[in-house]
Design an enzyme around this catalytic site. Structure first.
Site, mmCIF file in Angstrom:
data_model
loop_
_atom_site.group_PDB
_atom_site.id
_atom_site.type_symbol
_atom_site.label_atom_id
_atom_site.label_comp_id
_atom_site.label_asym_id
_atom_site.label_seq_id
_atom_site.Cartn_x
_atom_site.Cartn_y
_atom_site.Cartn_z
ATOM 1 N N PHE A 147 16.796 53.628 70.367
ATOM 2 C CA PHE A 147 17.711 53.536 69.571
ATOM 3 C C PHE A 147 18.152 51.613 69.128
ATOM 4 C CE2 PHE A 147 18.806 57.551 69.497
ATOM 5 C CZ PHE A 147 18.894 58.391 68.300
ATOM 6 N N ASP A 148 17.336 51.466 67.924
ATOM 7 C CA ASP A 148 18.178 50.393 67.011
ATOM 8 C C ASP A 148 19.474 50.566 67.064
ATOM 9 O OD1 ASP A 148 18.335 47.467 65.980
ATOM 10 O OD2 ASP A 148 18.078 48.252 64.090
ATOM 11 N N LYS A 149 20.479 49.690 67.148
ATOM 12 C CA LYS A 149 21.525 48.871 66.514
ATOM 13 C C LYS A 149 21.811 49.494 65.150
ATOM 14 C CE LYS A 149 24.517 46.618 67.342
ATOM 15 N NZ LYS A 149 25.807 46.834 66.194
ATOM 16 N N THR A 150 21.929 48.200 64.802
ATOM 17 C CA THR A 150 22.564 47.647 63.834
ATOM 18 C C THR A 150 20.832 48.454 62.333
ATOM 19 O OG1 THR A 150 23.184 45.624 64.145
ATOM 20 C CG2 THR A 150 22.691 45.493 61.907
ATOM 21 N N ILE B 239 13.820 53.875 67.210
ATOM 22 C CA ILE B 239 14.073 54.244 65.818
ATOM 23 C C ILE B 239 14.704 52.551 65.873
ATOM 24 C CG2 ILE B 239 16.052 55.397 64.869
ATOM 25 C CD1 ILE B 239 15.268 57.799 66.852
#
Length: 676
Positions: free
Chosen positions: A369-372, A569
């Site tokens: 997962f990407d964060k922002t 993602i």
């Protein structure tokens, strides 16, 4: 930086209050719908100019639909007793429109002595026509041409990723040479040149700040959720957005070597790689097609030569075998399930761009997962308010929001939004003075208001009380940007902000684990403190922080080597190379950039992470149905081929079984439309 969530020594950290007047985030979003059929075509025969008419650009699809329409007309005319020349003409038109592109592809391969499934489909259709089974032959060509047209449509739309990337870097740059400022194309910039970037402009080069101070929005490149202060000696990236200060930047990388240019190359490389299913289908063709052709030729020649059958009877059996072996049900086994699965996903807010991606979703062993903008909502929100003893949180919010209403900074907008949500009336504030890297000043009535970091207040000879300083230190340890608010010489309190976790993020991770996807990792360009805090809140067991686009790709390749099938993602330009390199790239459809949407294989159109477990479950159901369809179609071929060769199954029986298997495969695939 990679980290597991073991106990970690806390560090004091205070984040300055950044200001940026041009926070130019993502452009217009363009969700795309793709059909898909995997028929083994590895290239597109033609590409049309973007300004060509719709009919020219979608000729394949038009021809396929005309094939279906003329087939239906011919079938009805024949059933209602019209003269043979009438319905025969319509069958001929159906054969022409359905077989035109198939013949264009197949004839050169025959001349090159290569025989593939396309050739077998064409031969099966012609064989059916020779035996007077015009409807079956035309139907075969119609279905195949439709799948082929939809596949090419999906391929064309995917090419948009390259064009979307090119729009991020300015085409020209203002450069100082020999004491003169000149504007030149970025491609002509040399190492060591001094580029001048005014407030609000997009930075055209990778380089080092020589003069100036400003906050820079690096979210398009690094994914960081808030602007980063830049001063002399700091590195900046092409494609990021300058804030409210002018910068002079020494060029350290040529245009073709910039971070953004590398992003572009990585996307191109990933898109040219063949999918495993394509390699498998090519291997299957190399064995299946020559085998069928050898059997048919032998069936036509050997029995008469040996005196077992007459030439006429042998020819009829050979053609019947060709029809029986024409993989109509086999050709539909995967595309029918894929189209049904993609349609059901689209109805539920998940855009899947092709069959291989639908299949791969169910085989995932890890998810990154990407964060922002992916795990988080992508914009800062007020998380905690700490006030001096005689000040209420509402009063602090009112004063801070009244001043920040004129700043236009993302953190200021978050404070204003919080005040509005609590129905707090704003006060009339005076002229705003911004001090880059420190904070801002204004007046409410006769009182001077300062908002910024502790260093800014100390410079103004304002003492920060120990309880407020403790809260600021705690906010810093959690990676939260902080505002300290002072009125005249009195500190009123501090506001801690953060990019809030999406409401269903933790639940999504739990559902993925319940589906068997145990390895879930967060990859982010943000600093370790921010990443650690959010990873604990969301329930990750591992995270990697401080990653540039190429670092994300490296991390993803490590995961691919370890687990085999990995999804990524994300929503930003900085995620595009990782999305393209992953087994399945998944973009946030509403907040995602054009580049992320074009590069990804799957888009969650409502930015609803909760749809991800649904998509994985749907994929697993689709894979099960594809396996069932393959067994049905291969089983019928295995039964019919020897039966027609031995004369046990006359052509009528072969046609019934052949068409019956085709209908059964379609009906089985349609079960996916009921998946919840």
């Amino acid at each position: 930086m990679s980290s597991s969530l073991a106990p970690h020594p806390q560090h004091e950290h205070e984040i300055a209050h950044h200001h940026d007047h041009d926070h130019a985030h993502h452009g217009a979003k363009k969700p795309h719908s793709h059909g898909c059929c995997s028929h083994g075509h590895a290239h597109h025969d033609h590409e049309h100019a973007a300004d060509a008419s719709w009919l020219v650009r979608h000729r394949e699809l038009v021809f396929s639909l005309l094939s279906g329409a003329t087939l239906l007309a011919a079938f009805l005319f024949e059933r209602f007793g019209f003269a043979a020349p009438i319905w025969g003409s319509f069958y001929a038109f159906s054969f022409f429109f359905g077989g035109y592109d198939l013949a264009r592809h197949t004839l050169p391969t025959i001349l090159a002595r290569r025989f593939d499934v396309e050739f077998l489909m064409l031969a099966g259709a012609l064989g059916a026509a020779i035996l007077g089974r015009f409807a079956e032959g035309a139907f075969l060509l119609f279905l195949f041409s439709l799948g082929h047209a939809l596949e090419h449509y999906a391929m064309d739309r995917a090419r948009g990723a390259i064009h979307a990337l090119g729009k991020l870097t300015p085409k020209t740059a203002l450069v100082r040479r020999e004491a003169r400022e000149i504007e030149i194309p970025t491609a002509e910039i040399a190492l060591g040149d001094l580029a001048i970037v005014r407030a609000g402009e997009r930075i055209p080069v990778d380089g080092t700040v020589i003069l100036g101070h400003s906050s820079v929005d690096q979210s398009p490149i690094t994914g960081e959720s808030v602007p980063v202060e830049k001063a002399a000696g700091d590195a900046v990236f092409a494609g990021s957005i300058n804030g409210d200060g002018a910068l002079e930047i020494e060029v350290t990388k040529l245009a073709h070597d910039s971070t953004l240019a590398r992003v572009l190359r990585m996307v191109e490389e990933a898109q040219t790689q063949k999918a495993p299913s394509q390699k498998f289908s090519e291997s299957f063709e190399r064995v299946f097609v020559p085998l069928v052709l050898c059997v048919v030729v032998c069936a036509a020649i050997l029995p008469p030569v040996l005196g077992v059958l007459s030439w006429n009877e042998a020819l009829i059996r050979a053609i019947s075998t060709l029809v029986a072996a024409s993989p109509c049900a086999l050709a539909l086994a995967t595309p029918a399930a894929v189209l049904a699965g993609i349609a059901q996903a689209a109805r539920s807010g998940v855009l899947i761009k092709g069959g291989v991606h639908l299949e791969n979703l169910g085989a995932l062993r890890a998810v990154a997962f990407d964060k922002t903008g992916t795990l988080t909502v992508g914009r800062p929100q007020v998380c905690e308010i700490v006030t001096a003893p005689e000040i209420s949180p509402r009063e602090l919010l009112q004063i801070a929001a009244s001043v920040e209403a004129h700043s236009g900074h993302p953190l200021g907008e978050a404070v204003v939004a919080r005040a509005q949500s609590e129905n707090i009336a704003l006060l009339e504030a005076g002229e705003l003075q911004s001090i880059p890297g420190r904070g801002l000043e204004s007046r409410i009535g006769e009182r001077r208001i300062r908002i910024g970091n502790a260093a800014f207040l100390r410079e103004s000879q304002i003492e920060v009380p120990s309880e407020i300083e403790g809260a600021v230190s705690r906010f810093g340890e959690a990676g939260m940007p902080t505002m300290i608010v002072a009125r005249d010489a009195q500190v009123l309190g501090a506001i801690g902000l953060a990019d809030a976790l999406r409401p269903n993020a933790r639940q999504t991770l739990e559902k993925l684990r319940n589906l068997g996807v145990q390895n879930i990792v967060m990859l982010t360009g943000d600093n370790e403190k921010v990443a650690r805090s959010l990873a604990i809140e969301a329930g990750f067991t591992e995270f990697r922080a401080g990653l540039l686009p190429e670092n994300k790709v490296t991390a993803l390749r490590e995961l691919l080597e370890k687990y085999g099938k990995v999804a990524m993602i994300g929503d930003g330009v900085n995620d595009a190379p990782a999305l393209a390199s992953a087994t399945v790239g998944i973009a946030m459809g509403a907040s995602g950039t054009d580049v992320a949407l074009e590069t990804a294989d799957v888009a969650l159109m409502g930015d609803d992470l909760g749809k991800l477990p649904f998509a994985v479950g749907l994929s697993r159901q689709a894979k099960a149905i594809i396996r069932q369809n393959l067994w049905i179609s291969l089983g019928v071929i295995a039964l019919l081929v020897p039966s027609t060769l031995l004369g046990l199954a006359p052509l009528g029986v072969a046609v019934i079984f052949h068409e019956g298997s085709t209908i059964l495969v379609c009906l089985n695939a349609l079960r996916l439309l009921r998946y919840r």
